[in-house]
Scaffold this active site. Structure first.
Site, mmCIF file in Angstrom:
data_model
loop_
_atom_site.group_PDB
_atom_site.id
_atom_site.type_symbol
_atom_site.label_atom_id
_atom_site.label_comp_id
_atom_site.label_asym_id
_atom_site.label_seq_id
_atom_site.Cartn_x
_atom_site.Cartn_y
_atom_site.Cartn_z
ATOM 1 N N ASN A 13 0.860 -1.189 0.000
ATOM 2 C CA ASN A 13 0.000 0.000 0.000
ATOM 3 C C ASN A 13 0.898 1.242 0.000
ATOM 4 O OD1 ASN A 13 -1.785 2.069 0.534
ATOM 5 N ND2 ASN A 13 -2.268 1.399 2.624
ATOM 6 N N TRP A 14 0.965 1.893 -1.151
ATOM 7 C CA TRP A 14 1.876 3.035 -1.280
ATOM 8 C C TRP A 14 1.292 4.309 -0.668
ATOM 9 C CZ3 TRP A 14 3.969 2.645 -7.051
ATOM 10 C CH2 TRP A 14 4.633 1.423 -7.199
ATOM 11 N N LYS A 15 0.061 4.261 -0.241
ATOM 12 C CA LYS A 15 -0.612 5.425 0.367
ATOM 13 C C LYS A 15 -0.461 6.654 -0.536
ATOM 14 C CE LYS A 15 0.134 3.337 4.830
ATOM 15 N NZ LYS A 15 0.112 3.485 6.268
ATOM 16 N N HIS A 98 -9.420 0.727 5.377
ATOM 17 C CA HIS A 98 -8.102 0.943 5.988
ATOM 18 C C HIS A 98 -8.282 1.861 7.199
ATOM 19 C CE1 HIS A 98 -3.995 2.299 6.610
ATOM 20 N NE2 HIS A 98 -3.618 1.216 5.951
ATOM 21 N N GLU A 100 -6.692 4.312 8.205
ATOM 22 C CA GLU A 100 -6.578 5.759 7.910
ATOM 23 C C GLU A 100 -7.885 6.299 7.326
ATOM 24 O OE1 GLU A 100 -2.921 5.460 5.689
ATOM 25 O OE2 GLU A 100 -1.917 4.874 7.541
ATOM 26 N N GLU A 170 -5.084 -5.457 10.915
ATOM 27 C CA GLU A 170 -4.117 -4.385 11.087
ATOM 28 C C GLU A 170 -4.393 -3.634 12.391
ATOM 29 O OE1 GLU A 170 -2.223 -3.246 7.123
ATOM 30 O OE2 GLU A 170 -3.929 -1.920 7.415
ATOM 31 N N GLY A 176 2.613 1.875 10.796
ATOM 32 C CA GLY A 176 3.533 2.997 10.609
ATOM 33 C C GLY A 176 4.295 3.397 11.857
ATOM 34 N N SER A 216 3.724 -2.488 10.383
ATOM 35 C CA SER A 216 5.182 -2.467 10.566
ATOM 36 C C SER A 216 5.852 -3.780 10.157
ATOM 37 C CB SER A 216 5.541 -2.099 12.007
ATOM 38 O OG SER A 216 5.052 -0.802 12.322
ATOM 39 N N GLY A 237 2.818 -1.280 4.354
ATOM 40 C CA GLY A 237 2.819 0.150 4.072
ATOM 41 C C GLY A 237 4.233 0.625 3.777
ATOM 42 N N GLY A 238 4.882 1.187 4.792
ATOM 43 C CA GLY A 238 6.195 1.822 4.631
ATOM 44 C C GLY A 238 7.201 0.988 3.847
HETATM 45 C C1 PEP Z 1 -0.684 -0.099 6.254
HETATM 46 O O1 PEP Z 1 -0.751 1.079 6.010
HETATM 47 O O2 PEP Z 1 -1.593 -0.865 5.919
HETATM 48 C C2 PEP Z 1 0.498 -0.585 6.978
HETATM 49 C C3 PEP Z 1 0.464 -1.805 7.433
HETATM 50 O O3 PEP Z 1 1.525 0.295 7.130
HETATM 51 P P1 PEP Z 1 2.986 -0.048 7.730
HETATM 52 O O4 PEP Z 1 3.474 -1.290 7.068
HETATM 53 O O5 PEP Z 1 3.824 1.151 7.374
HETATM 54 O O6 PEP Z 1 2.836 -0.218 9.204
#
Ligand code: PEP
Length: 263
Positions: A13-15, A98, A100, A170, A176, A216, A237-238
């Site tokens: 997920n590049w957000k 999600h 967010e 999640e 994050g 993470s 994500g990251g």
């Molecule tokens: C996400 O945004 O779904 C996520 C899991 O982010 P991260 O891997 O950065 O924690």
């Protein structure tokens, strides 16, 4: 419950990151570095404007493309929205719910359920995100929160669709933050998710649907999650913004998928 029937899935997920050139470069790097990922489904989930370009770029490769969100509405005068039917020619997956979206943009369980229905109706697969906030975990409410999110979403899922569903567990406090859940805690919730959906939709769907962990995930810790029996992959994500990290996660999924297949 055996997990080897399910194909591992790693989705990045590049957000709201990547300029156009960065997105194309990253997709090319991933396509090159993750080319030996036959046991793992790899999905790139870029911002909306890059979806068409990336779908073209990965055509014929092991990769597919997803979207981070879609409109709750089918079509019409909804300025700024992107409808599921517009995504369908290019996307195999759409993230819905999600954290967010839920916490920064006020998406309720009911909105998430309605989006889920749109995604299924247009032949794509939803990646339904569920997970508790820190204060909910500390109050011992993790499973109750996840159950509430699942129960509302389930109103939009019929028996024929349930086996195709992807649920990403999640925990909000792990997203994050560099502070992942333990693999054992993630497995406990993944097992609960599969069990709850199995009860509702039957053994066959319960065995087929995939549960991911997100929060993470890195190339270093991914293998510990994937080794758990009810965790079929990761929503990343990251670490998905770095091709080497992301392909390290895909590599870990491949190793575990082969081991599970042989089990
Ligand atoms: C996400 O945004 O779904 C996520 C899991 O982010 P991260 O891997 O950065 O924690």
């Amino acid at each position: 419950m055996t997990s080897h029937l399910r194909r591992a899935l790693v989705a990045g997920n590049w957000k709201m990151h990547t300029a156009y050139e960065e997105a194309v470069h990253l997709a090319r790097e991933v396509a090159t570095s993750c080319s030996d990922a036959s046991d793992v489904e790899v999905v790139l989930i870029p911002p909306f404007p890059w979806i068409v370009t990336l779908a073209e770029l990965v055509r014929g490769s092991m990769l597919s493309v997803g979207a981070q969100n879609c409109s709750v509405y089918e079509r019409g005068a909804y300025t700024g929205e992107v409808a599921a039917f517009m995504l369908a020619p290019f996307c195999r997956y759409v993230i819905v719910g999600h954290s967010e979206r839920r916490h920064l943009f006020g998406e309720t369980d009911e909105i998430v359920a309605a989006k889920l229905a749109r995604v299924f109706a247009h032949g794509m697969t939803p990646i339904l995100c569920v997970g508790e906030r820190l204060e909910e975990r500390e109050a011992g409410q993790t499973l109750a929160v996840v159950e509430r999110q699942l129960a509302t979403a389930a109103a939009s899922i019929d028996r024929s669709q349930a086996g195709r569903l992807v649920v990403a567990y999640e925990p909000v406090w792990a997203i994050g933050t560099g502070r992942p859940a333990t693999a054992a805690d993630a497995q406990e919730v993944a097992r609960f998710i599969r069990g709850w959906l199995t009860e509702r939709y039957g053994e066959r769907a319960g065995r087929a649907l995939r549960v991911l962990y997100g929060g993470s995930v890195t190339a270093d810790n991914a293998g510990t999650f994937f080794s758990e029996p009810d965790i079929d992959g990761a929503l990343v994500g990251g670490a998905s913004l770095d091709a080497a990290q992301f392909c390290g996660i895909v590599g870990a999924a491949r190793v575990v998928a082969r081991a599970k297949k042989g089990a």
